[in-house]
Each structure stands twice: as C-alpha cells, then as structure tokens.
Motif scaffolding. Structure first.
Motif, PDB file in Angstrom:
ATOM      1  N   ALA A  83       2.321  26.311   6.421  1.00  0.00           N
ATOM      2  CA  ALA A  83       1.254  25.335   6.636  1.00  0.00           C
ATOM      3  C   ALA A  83       0.941  24.570   5.343  1.00  0.00           C
ATOM      4  N   ILE A  84       0.911  25.287   4.213  1.00  0.00           N
ATOM      5  CA  ILE A  84       0.650  24.618   2.928  1.00  0.00           C
ATOM      6  C   ILE A  84       1.769  23.640   2.608  1.00  0.00           C
ATOM      7  N   GLY A  85       3.016  24.070   2.817  1.00  0.00           N
ATOM      8  CA  GLY A  85       4.154  23.190   2.552  1.00  0.00           C
ATOM      9  C   GLY A  85       4.148  21.962   3.434  1.00  0.00           C
ATOM     10  N   THR A  86       3.838  22.152   4.710  1.00  0.00           N
ATOM     11  CA  THR A  86       3.761  21.014   5.626  1.00  0.00           C
ATOM     12  C   THR A  86       2.634  20.078   5.211  1.00  0.00           C
ATOM     13  N   GLY A  87       1.505  20.653   4.777  1.00  0.00           N
ATOM     14  CA  GLY A  87       0.394  19.822   4.317  1.00  0.00           C
ATOM     15  C   GLY A  87       0.778  18.979   3.117  1.00  0.00           C
ATOM     16  N   LEU A  88       1.466  19.581   2.150  1.00  0.00           N
ATOM     17  CA  LEU A  88       1.906  18.822   0.970  1.00  0.00           C
ATOM     18  C   LEU A  88       2.898  17.736   1.369  1.00  0.00           C
ATOM     19  N   ASN A  89       3.799  18.069   2.277  1.00  0.00           N
ATOM     20  CA  ASN A  89       4.782  17.100   2.753  1.00  0.00           C
ATOM     21  C   ASN A  89       4.094  15.884   3.366  1.00  0.00           C
ATOM     22  N   ARG A  90       3.096  16.138   4.198  1.00  0.00           N
ATOM     23  CA  ARG A  90       2.389  15.034   4.852  1.00  0.00           C
ATOM     24  C   ARG A  90       1.504  14.270   3.861  1.00  0.00           C
ATOM     25  N   LEU A  91       0.939  14.977   2.892  1.00  0.00           N
ATOM     26  CA  LEU A  91       0.137  14.311   1.871  1.00  0.00           C
ATOM     27  C   LEU A  91       0.989  13.302   1.106  1.00  0.00           C
ATOM     28  N   MET A  92       2.195  13.706   0.726  1.00  0.00           N
ATOM     29  CA  MET A  92       3.091  12.802   0.017  1.00  0.00           C
ATOM     30  C   MET A  92       3.573  11.680   0.929  1.00  0.00           C
ATOM     31  N   GLY A  93       3.828  12.013   2.204  1.00  0.00           N
ATOM     32  CA  GLY A  93       4.219  10.968   3.142  1.00  0.00           C
ATOM     33  C   GLY A  93       3.126   9.925   3.298  1.00  0.00           C
ATOM     34  N   GLY A  94       1.892  10.385   3.406  1.00  0.00           N
ATOM     35  CA  GLY A  94       0.767   9.456   3.503  1.00  0.00           C
ATOM     36  C   GLY A  94       0.578   8.652   2.236  1.00  0.00           C
ATOM     37  N   ALA A  95       0.725   9.300   1.076  1.00  0.00           N
ATOM     38  CA  ALA A  95       0.540   8.599  -0.200  1.00  0.00           C
ATOM     39  C   ALA A  95       1.564   7.487  -0.377  1.00  0.00           C
ATOM     40  N   THR A  96       2.809   7.755  -0.009  1.00  0.00           N
ATOM     41  CA  THR A  96       3.844   6.724  -0.176  1.00  0.00           C
ATOM     42  C   THR A  96       3.666   5.574   0.813  1.00  0.00           C
ATOM     43  N   THR A  97       3.399   5.887   2.085  1.00  0.00           N
ATOM     44  CA  THR A  97       3.278   4.811   3.075  1.00  0.00           C
ATOM     45  C   THR A  97       1.985   4.012   2.911  1.00  0.00           C
ATOM     46  N   MET A  98       0.919   4.675   2.449  1.00  0.00           N
ATOM     47  CA  MET A  98      -0.340   3.956   2.253  1.00  0.00           C
ATOM     48  C   MET A  98      -0.355   3.121   0.977  1.00  0.00           C
ATOM     49  N   SER A  99       0.618   3.341   0.113  1.00  0.00           N
ATOM     50  CA  SER A  99       0.649   2.598  -1.148  1.00  0.00           C
ATOM     51  C   SER A  99       1.814   1.620  -1.241  1.00  0.00           C
ATOM     52  N   PHE A 100       2.734   1.657  -0.273  1.00  0.00           N
ATOM     53  CA  PHE A 100       3.969   0.882  -0.408  1.00  0.00           C
ATOM     54  C   PHE A 100       3.722  -0.615  -0.501  1.00  0.00           C
ATOM     55  N   LEU A 101       2.906  -1.155   0.392  1.00  0.00           N
ATOM     56  CA  LEU A 101       2.667  -2.599   0.374  1.00  0.00           C
ATOM     57  C   LEU A 101       1.941  -3.017  -0.903  1.00  0.00           C
ATOM     58  N   SER A 102       0.949  -2.238  -1.309  1.00  0.00           N
ATOM     59  CA  SER A 102       0.223  -2.550  -2.547  1.00  0.00           C
ATOM     60  C   SER A 102       1.137  -2.387  -3.763  1.00  0.00           C
ATOM     61  N   LEU A 103       1.945  -1.331  -3.766  1.00  0.00           N
ATOM     62  CA  LEU A 103       2.875  -1.097  -4.875  1.00  0.00           C
ATOM     63  C   LEU A 103       3.902  -2.214  -4.958  1.00  0.00           C
ATOM     64  N   SER A 104       4.396  -2.642  -3.806  1.00  0.00           N
ATOM     65  CA  SER A 104       5.391  -3.718  -3.776  1.00  0.00           C
ATOM     66  C   SER A 104       4.802  -5.028  -4.289  1.00  0.00           C
ATOM     67  N   GLU A 105       3.533  -5.251  -3.983  1.00  0.00           N
ATOM     68  CA  GLU A 105       2.872  -6.459  -4.482  1.00  0.00           C
ATOM     69  C   GLU A 105       2.670  -6.391  -5.995  1.00  0.00           C
ATOM     70  N   ALA A 106       2.455  -5.183  -6.511  1.00  0.00           N
ATOM     71  CA  ALA A 106       2.195  -5.031  -7.950  1.00  0.00           C
ATOM     72  C   ALA A 106       3.480  -5.048  -8.770  1.00  0.00           C
ATOM     73  N   ILE A 107       4.531  -4.334  -8.306  1.00  0.00           N
ATOM     74  CA  ILE A 107       5.762  -4.233  -9.112  1.00  0.00           C
ATOM     75  C   ILE A 107       6.995  -4.717  -8.353  1.00  0.00           C
ATOM     76  N   THR A 108       6.808  -5.383  -7.227  1.00  0.00           N
ATOM     77  CA  THR A 108       7.853  -5.895  -6.325  1.00  0.00           C
ATOM     78  C   THR A 108       8.477  -4.755  -5.511  1.00  0.00           C
ATOM     79  N   ILE A 109       9.115  -5.130  -4.408  1.00  0.00           N
ATOM     80  CA  ILE A 109       9.791  -4.144  -3.569  1.00  0.00           C
ATOM     81  C   ILE A 109      10.905  -3.464  -4.360  1.00  0.00           C
TER      82      ILE A 109
END
Length: 520
Positions: free
Chosen positions: A428-454
């Motif tokens: 459960a802890i491993g799955t939680g970390l996996n999803r936390l990282m999945g959420g962090a990357t997908t929730m930041s991708f558009l903003s990150l791409s705008e800041a440093i390009t795709i």
C-alpha cells in the motif's frame, strides 16, 4: 579406488518447467481485470480533456489539475486497500474496487460543471488506488513459484489494455457534439465494473489470507488447486504457517482461531512500527528497493506521455485533432503489445535483466525525444517533417521500453519482496508513492513545459531514467525462482521470520501459539 571414469561428472538433464496451472491462471486473469478499469480511467482523460476545455470553458491549469489529481486521490485508495484487504479479504476488496469504479464513471460522465467533475475524479481515484494495490498482491499469493512472475504481470498487461481502450474511446466518440463526446467517453467506463464485480465472486480467497484467519483447510484446498503438485501445496502451506506463527501441526479448529487472534493482536499494532519507525536492516533494504522502484517508474514521466500524448503529437507536427487522437492509439498499442515480452521472459531471464534493459532504453529514447523536439524549434521548416517523425518514433520506443520491463516488472518485484506480515501495508505504501509521483508529474507537465519547454521536460525525465538505471543496478537483487517466504532473505542473512530482530514478534507468537494449544 577411484578411476578417471568416476571423476567424470554425469550430465543431468535440465528440469522440465511445469505447465501453467490453469486454475491459478484463471484466478490471476479475473483479478487483473480491475486493472482494465484503471488504465481506461487514466488514458481516456487524454482525449476527453480537449473537449471538456471547450465545453466547460476551463483553463489549462484546471485541466492539468483534473488530469493529475486522480493519482493523488488514489493515495487514499491504496492505503484503504491495505486495511480492507486484511479485514474483508483480497476477493471482496476487488468487488469493492469495481463498485467504486462504477460510481466514479457515472459521476464524471454526468458532471454538469468542473466541481462535480472533480468529485467524480475523487471517487475514481479511490478505485485506482484499490486496483493498483490489490490485484498484484492477490495474484502473487495465489500463483505457484514456477509461474509467479508470469502471472503477476497480468495486472500491468490489463492496465495497458485499458489504456488502449481509453484511446480507442477518445477516437470513437471524437465526432460527437462537443457536449456529448467527453461524457460518452466516461460513461462507457461504467459498463465493465458491473460484470467484473460478479465475476470476482467466482474466485477463491487468497490462501495466505485464509491462513491468517485460521482457515487452514480452506487454504489447503486453494493451494492444492493452484500449486503444481500436492507436495508443493503442502510446502507452501507450511511456509505460510511459519510466517503467520502457527505451529506446523495445527489444524483448522478453535485452537487455531485463538492462535491467529492472539497473533493478530500482537502484530496489528507493530506492523507500521516495524515498517516506518523501527525497521530491521533487511526490512530497510526492502523498503529502499521497493519504494525506490515505485518512484523511478513514475518519475520518468510515462504518465505524462499517456495523458498528454495528443499535445506531444501536435508539437511533433500533427495539427489536426482527429489525427492526433488516432496517433495516440499507437501509444496504447505499444504499451499493450510490448508487455508480453516481460510476461514471457520474467521467469526465464529474471527480473534484473528486464529492469536494466528497460531502464537503459527509456533513458536513451527520452534523450532522443527531447533532442528532436528541441531541434524542431531551431531548424528550418523543410526539416520539420523528418524531425517530427524522429520525435514520434522516439516517444513510441520509450513507451515500448517501459512496457517491456519497468512497467510490469516493478509491480511483480514489489509484490514478492516483503514478508507476509508486512506485505499488504508495504504494498500500500509503495502504491501510494507510485501514485503520488504519477500525480506530481501529470499535474506539473503543462506548467513545466511552459517554463522550460516540452524538450526541457523530457531532458529532465531522461536524467531521472539514467539515475534510476544506476539505482536498479546496485540495489535490486534477483528474485526469480524464490518462494515468497524465502525472497526476504535476499535482503539480509538474518532475514528469517523466526529468528531475527524483525521476526522476533513471530518467534514470540509461535512460542505463545504452542502454549495455547497445550492449554486447550
């Protein structure tokens, strides 16, 4: 007196691999169906977001949050699944997951506004957490050692198939009116959970959970049907009883129930302490390996490719929406059709070679993708078509590398390295970390791409993949051919459930178990 002939070793034919146990195969197949719903809920958003933005008049930032928040919400689901699976059992936890997916699909498909849509994503996220945690654990506990790697890849196989279905749904409903297209994409996802919830009821309960509940004879019956031989079934049963703290000669009677209840009372409050507060050296190594692998799997940005593939294709030169949605199906096809490589090779070449080959390929193709996207902005238009083709090939190759190694093998590896008393909570802890990282990357991708390009974003993911390869090389021992009860010994010579610091609780429980039987 020995002769030269005596010194010549006799050739021994290699042991023939037993055929796949059909009953265990069927159980793993049904358990993994939850992952179809998981993959569908994730990938359908890649196309639905284009129509939601136009219909509901929402911004890219709102889209970004909506796309990634399901992974954050799944944190709660994965933690709840760890508790539920030990309370209700693995089987009924899967039924509950199907019911949650059904509710989430209805809420999203009928959402009148952004807030209602967010509520639907919350419910769906809980279902994602449940499915991610319970399917690999159940499959690993049912599968015989000879085919555990093969069968434990099933959740990832069906997850990828669900991703492909999500892309197909995007393409199929893209021609509907804007206000109906994205709703149809979500509502279709409410159909499979109905059938799945009833199908799971035909499955047996996990033998390890049955032993933990004192139902020894029930566990023996399941093991006889899911093992390669009666001898293996008895051996697996003895291994489980040893880990749980039940004497080998205990039977399915009132004394066993008393033993298990006493053991659970002693163990229940100590599991989280043993995992997080005062872990032994072998348990620390397991956590480093398991949590590190879960981190790497998502920090390389694979969910960004799945979620935002139409935008990446647009950047590579596909300006037409229908064409980019159609091309996105190639991403789902790569994830679906390359995963059998890992499935077929896991129990032949091992976990480490697949992980290292996959991680190296991902780093190379991410670097290639980033470089070609960077050059697209700096080269004349006459070269854009060729560079766009390189970008598309590199992106699909990255997805293929992930699907043939790190994607499925990470879940297999993490489902088999922890001892039974810690397995559900650690998973459960491993799955939680996996999803936390999945959420962090997908929730930041558009903003990150705008800041440093795709291109800059993919350079960052390439660096993470390269660092991940180094981590896997040094920290992950091979687990192929080991029983679930013996795998933990790979992380420390003292890893013995009956004679270690971390096994002291079980050793004490076993002693008290004998006393309980004597008293009765």
């Amino acid at each position: 007196m020995s002769t030269d002939a005596d010194a010549v070793p006799v050739a021994v034919a290699p042991a023939k691999r037993p055929p796949i146990n059909k009953y265990a195969f069927a159980c793993a197949l049904l358990a993994s169906m939850n992952s179809v719903l998981l993959g569908y809920d994730i990938s359908v958003m890649s196309g639905a977001q284009l129509f939601m933005k136009e219909d509901l008049k929402i911004t890219d930032t709102q889209i970004e949050i909506l796309a990634g928040i399901i992974s954050i919400y799944s944190l709660l689901g994965s933690l709840m699944a760890g508790l539920t699976s030990d309370w209700l059992g693995r089987r009924y936890t899967m039924v509950l997951a199907a019911a949650i997916f059904f509710t989430g699909a209805l809420l999203m498909g009928l959402a009148p506004n952004y807030a209602f849509l967010m509520a639907g994503r919350f419910v769906a996220g809980i279902g994602v957490g449940y499915a991610l945690m319970i399917a690999p654990v159940y499959t690993a506990e049912v599968a015989p050692t000879s085919s555990r790697g093969f069968l434990t890849t099933f959740p990832e196989v069906f997850n990828n198939f669900g991703i492909l279905l999500g892309y197909v749904s995007n393409f199929a409903f893209a021609r509907l009116p804007v206000h109906l297209s994205w709703r149809a994409m979500f509502l279709v996802g409410a159909v499979p959970p109905v059938f799945l919830g009833f199908a799971v009821l035909a499955m047996p309960e996990s033998p390890r959970w049955l032993v933990m509940r004192g139902r020894i004879e029930d566990a023996r019956r399941v093991l006889l049907r899911t093992s390669d031989s009666p001898e293996e079934a008895e051996e697996r049963l003895l291994d489980i009883k040893k880990v749980v703290g039940i004497p080998a000669d205990a039977t399915d009677a009132d004394d066993v129930v008393a033993i298990v209840r006493a053991n659970e009372a002693a163990r229940g409050q100590g599991v989280w302490k043993e995992l997080l507060i005062n872990p032994s050296r072998p348990v620390r190594r397991m956590l480093v390996a398991g949590l590190g692998l879960m981190f790497i799997q998502q920090a390389t940005g694979v969910d960004c490719v799945v979620m935002y593939s139409p935008r990446v294709f647009e950047k590579a030169g596909m300006k037409n929406r229908t064409n980019s949605l159609g091309a996105s199906m190639a991403v789902g096809a790569c994830k679906t059709f390359f995963i059998p490589i890992a499935t077929l090779l896991l129990d032949r070449v091992g976990r480490r070679p697949l992980l290292l080959a996959s991680g190296g390929g991902m780093a190379i193709f991410l670097f290639t993708l980033a470089t070609s996207l960077l050059m697209l902005d700096r080269r004349p238009e006459s070269e854009a078509k060729a560079l766009g083709a390189v970008s598309i090939v590199a992106m699909l190759s990255f997805v293929a590398s992930f699907a043939s190694g790190l994607g499925p093998v990470a879940w297999v590896y993490c489902s088999e390295i922890y001892p039974l008393r810690l397995r559900a909570q650690a998973a459960a802890i491993g799955t939680g970390l996996n999803r936390l990282m999945g959420g962090a990357t997908t929730m930041s991708f558009l903003s990150l791409s705008e800041a440093i390009t795709i291109a800059g974003s993919f350079y960052l993911y390439a660096c993470v993949a390269a660092a991940g390869w180094v981590f896997m090389y040094f920290f992950l021992p091979e687990t192929m051919g080991q029983s679930l009860e013996d795998t933990g010994k790979l992380f420390g010579k003292d890893m013995d459930d009956g004679d270690t610091d971390d096994g002291g609780v079980v050793h004490h429980e076993r002693k008290r178990s004998t006393e309980l039987i004597t008293q009765q």
